[in-house]
Design a protein around this motif. Structure first.
Motif, PDB file in Angstrom:
ATOM      1  N   THR A 123      -9.020  60.895 -21.400  1.00 16.05           N
ATOM      2  CA  THR A 123      -8.045  60.680 -20.335  1.00 16.05           C
ATOM      3  C   THR A 123      -7.864  61.981 -19.548  1.00 16.05           C
ATOM      4  N   ALA A 148      -7.677  55.528 -23.104  1.00 18.91           N
ATOM      5  CA  ALA A 148      -6.782  55.138 -22.022  1.00 18.91           C
ATOM      6  C   ALA A 148      -5.347  55.167 -22.513  1.00 18.91           C
ATOM      7  N   ASP A 153      -4.848  51.653 -16.876  1.00 20.67           N
ATOM      8  CA  ASP A 153      -6.011  52.523 -17.067  1.00 20.67           C
ATOM      9  C   ASP A 153      -7.215  51.733 -17.567  1.00 20.67           C
TER      10      ASP A 153
END
Length: 220
Positions: A123, A148, A153
């Protein structure tokens, strides 16, 4: 009629994975959208009886090639350790998350795929770096895994991967993912996408599944 064994994998089938500190709760996790859970190598004292991803400690001994093997290994490393990782041969597929700045993300992914390893997408990277990363993976045979924070996301990762495979603008797909378009993918297209995006690691699989439903992706 039962589903055919040759039926393509659905877009969300076995997509979401979660890390557990101990094996017991990992073995109890179930659901169509859940991928193999992640457990640290130190917690695995015997064959767990189901597919798991084993997280390696870079400072520990390398895994043995004998006996039971996980669905894959997973490793976090710094850029300074990358050469050692590239030269390492694991007894099962190895996914590697390398902590790098945006400009080095795609080049690192390319080096990992050339070594036969599975790049991990952490991330925190900007859309341009992620788009360049996906451009590399769209033409690789290893696929990739990702981490994520939210359902949004995850949706963006699915959308960006679909765009990378189809030649559409990946940055636009990441910025404005279209759940409806993803939901309308034919089974073969969804299968092709999932051959590239192998799994997404999240902290709370139930919350992400609920979030994907709210965003318009049906999770059975």
């Amino acid at each position: 009629m039962p589903p055919s064994r040759n039926e393509p994998r659905g877009l969300l089938d076995a997509l979401l994975s979660r890390r557990y500190e101990v094996v017991g709760p990992a073995l109890a996790a179930s659901g169509k959208a859940l991928a193999a859970p992640i457990v640290p190598a130190a917690a695995v004292t015997e064959a767990p009886g189901r597919d798991v991803v084993v997280e390696l400690d870079a400072s520990a001994a390398a895994p043995s090639a004998a006996g039971w093997r996980p669905v894959r290994y997973q490793l976090d490393c710094n850029l300074d350790d990358l050469d050692d990782v590239l030269a390492f041969t694991a007894p099962a597929p190895l996914a590697v998350y390398v902590q790098v700045d945006d400009p080095a993300l795609a080049d690192t992914a390319r080096a990992l795929t050339e070594a036969g390893h599975i790049p991990g997408l952490p991330t925190g990277h900007g859309p341009g770096a992620v788009a360049d990363f996906l451009a590399v993976l769209a033409h690789s045979e290893t696929g990739f895994v990702a981490r994520a924070d939210t359902a949004s996301d995850v949706l963006a990762l699915l959308s960006g991967t679909a765009a990378a495979l189809s030649g559409f603008d990946v940055r636009d797909a990441l910025a404005e993912p279209d759940a409806g378009r993803l939901g309308r993918l034919i089974p073969e297209a969804a299968e092709a996408l999932r051959e590239i995006l192998l799994a997404v690691e999240v902290d709370d699989t139930a919350a992400v599944i609920d979030g994907l439903r709210e965003l318009g992706l049906a999770v059975n």
